[in-house]
Design a protein around this motif. Structure first.
Motif, PDB file in Angstrom:
ATOM      1  N   ARG A 349       0.837  -1.209   0.000  1.00 51.38           N
ATOM      2  CA  ARG A 349       0.000   0.000   0.000  1.00 51.38           C
ATOM      3  C   ARG A 349       0.872   1.260   0.000  1.00 51.38           C
ATOM      4  O   ARG A 349       0.562   2.240  -0.681  1.00 51.38           O
ATOM      5  CB  ARG A 349      -0.953  -0.009   1.199  1.00 51.38           C
ATOM      6  N   GLN A 352       2.193   1.819  -3.481  1.00 53.13           N
ATOM      7  CA  GLN A 352       1.177   2.396  -4.363  1.00 53.13           C
ATOM      8  C   GLN A 352       0.965   3.879  -4.066  1.00 53.13           C
ATOM      9  O   GLN A 352       0.813   4.696  -4.988  1.00 53.13           O
ATOM     10  CB  GLN A 352      -0.134   1.623  -4.213  1.00 53.13           C
ATOM     11  N   SER A 365      -4.939   2.672  -3.391  1.00 55.93           N
ATOM     12  CA  SER A 365      -3.785   2.048  -2.712  1.00 55.93           C
ATOM     13  C   SER A 365      -4.302   0.967  -1.772  1.00 55.93           C
ATOM     14  O   SER A 365      -4.463   1.177  -0.570  1.00 55.93           O
ATOM     15  CB  SER A 365      -2.987   3.110  -1.947  1.00 55.93           C
ATOM     16  N   THR A 373      -0.621  -0.997 -11.355  1.00 56.69           N
ATOM     17  CA  THR A 373       0.527  -0.874 -10.454  1.00 56.69           C
ATOM     18  C   THR A 373       1.771  -1.463 -11.098  1.00 56.69           C
ATOM     19  O   THR A 373       2.866  -0.882 -11.017  1.00 56.69           O
ATOM     20  CB  THR A 373       0.231  -1.562  -9.117  1.00 56.69           C
TER      21      THR A 373
END
Length: 403
Positions: A349, A352, A365, A373
């Motif tokens: 996360r 991202q 995210s 991604t």
């Protein structure tokens, strides 16, 4: 009479070409629709022949169209992801902390399952965590639609998918799972612990005593059903799944999940526990999921029982290591043979979020490394002078952090 201007001719030609292309697409689609309709009719007839009621068949299949299930057939992460990435994302602190809470929260059902089937609570909860993140990720595809698509359009195993399609209709016909609950993975697995329909018919139990075997909305039924599955797959009460070991320098002896030998045999080959202690009694196989330079494990028949749930060594190892963490034991101690370790979900996360801050569109995210991604990572890797592979590893995360 005026001659048409050149651009008008070109425009007309383009229109004609477009109409021709559209006609070709429609012509090509007609046989596909006919093949789908014919296959679906055959599936309906087979389900009726297997005893499924006509009302259930009609309700589940009228107007049914294929979905995208076939596109996922060769993309299962347990077979396509490096083991250190796979385990890192499934056995992280978030999942361990939540699993420990759920051990207490569902202690009554887990005690009943353990008493009845002989499978310990941490192992049951570990399966739950790996299969659906404790019920938060069932899958969003209608089970019947996915299995019909695979039965009719998959490039292989059509008989298997056909069997599962019929089993899915039987699940609905029996009334254990309501149609509005019958959603799952691309392959048709559903519920808290992701049973295939045929597995459900043979293994699911009504642990909460409400008269339905409902692994979609009853955690108790799911936990009991999982324990029953593991017992039927050869789980032995009181036996460990295995443990991490140390190999002697330059080890070149046998290995492999199927090569079970006595503990004395392994001891004679110089294999020891990490603390140097004895190996104990019984038999085990030497598992080297990343080769002789990575972590090594002696695994028992209970590891095989977990492996039977989904035939992947990475998958079984993740469940077994998570079960150890839920018992308060350490995770894998030996480093993986890579200079670019895998990331936990929290780290994914963060990666991202940092990509988004750098101007990339990766969507939410959420820790799920999807196409957007991966494309963003690959572009960033090229710009940062890293190997361009689109993989979410520690190197790219540290580069995004500016380290």
């Amino acid at each position: 009479m005026k001659k048409p201007r050149p651009y008008a001719r070109i425009r007309g030609m383009r229109a004609n070409h477009l109409l021709a292309a559209l006609a070709a697409l429609l012509f090509a689609a007609a046989p596909a629709r006919a093949e789908w309709s014919s296959c679906l009719s055959g599936l309906r007839a087979a389900a009726a022949g297997a005893g499924v009621g006509q009302q259930t068949i009609a309700s589940a299949t009228n107007g049914l169209a294929p979905n995208d299930a076939v596109s996922f057939m060769d993309k299962q992460p347990e077979f396509t992801t490096p083991v250190w990435d796979y385990v890192a994302g499934l056995v992280d602190e978030e999942r361990v902390d939540e699993g420990r809470v759920l051990l207490h929260q569902h202690s009554r059902a887990l005690h009943a399952a353990e008493s009845r089937y002989g499978v310990d609570a941490p192992t049951i909860v570990a399966v739950w965590g790996v299969e659906s993140d404790f019920g938060k990720s069932f899958g969003k595809r209608p089970v019947v639609q996915s299995l019909a698509t695979l039965a009719c359009e998959a490039p292989r195993r059509n008989d298997y998918w056909r069997k599962e399609f019929i089993a899915a209709l039987k699940v609905l016909d029996h009334g254990d799972i309501a149609p509005e609950e019958f959603y799952g993975s691309w392959a048709g697995a559903f519920g808290h612990t992701q049973f295939m329909p045929s597995t459900f018919l043979g293994m699911a139990v009504d642990l909460d005593g409400d008269g339905r075997r409902n692994i979609a909305s009853s955690a108790a039924d799911s936990l009991g059903s999982t324990a029953n599955y593991l017992r039927r797959s050869g789980w032995r009460a009181g036996m460990p799944w295995g443990f991490e070991v140390r190999l002697p320098e330059g080890y070149s002896g046998p290995s492999g999940r199927k090569g079970r030998q006595s503990m004395g045999f392994w001891q004679s080959r110089g294999v020891t526990r990490l603390d140097g202690g004895g190996l104990g009694e019984g038999t085990a196989a030497l598992l080297l999921p990343a080769g002789r330079n990575g972590p090594a494990f002696l695994v028992t028949k209970n590891f095989d029982a977990v492996y039977a749930y989904n035939a992947s060594e990475s998958y079984a190892l993740a469940i077994c290591v998570l079960s150890d963490r839920l018992r308060g034991r350490p995770g894998i101690q030996t480093p993986w043979p890579t200079d670019d370790p895998g990331l936990s979900r929290a780290e994914r996360r963060e990666l991202q979020a940092l990509l988004t801050r750098s101007g990339y569109d990766v969507g939410e995210s959420d820790g799920v490394i999807g196409t957007k991604t991966k494309e963003a990572i690959a572009d960033f890797q090229s710009r940062a002078g890293l190997q361009r592979n689109g993989r979410a590893g520690l190197k790219v995360l540290n580069a995004l952090r500016g380290r």
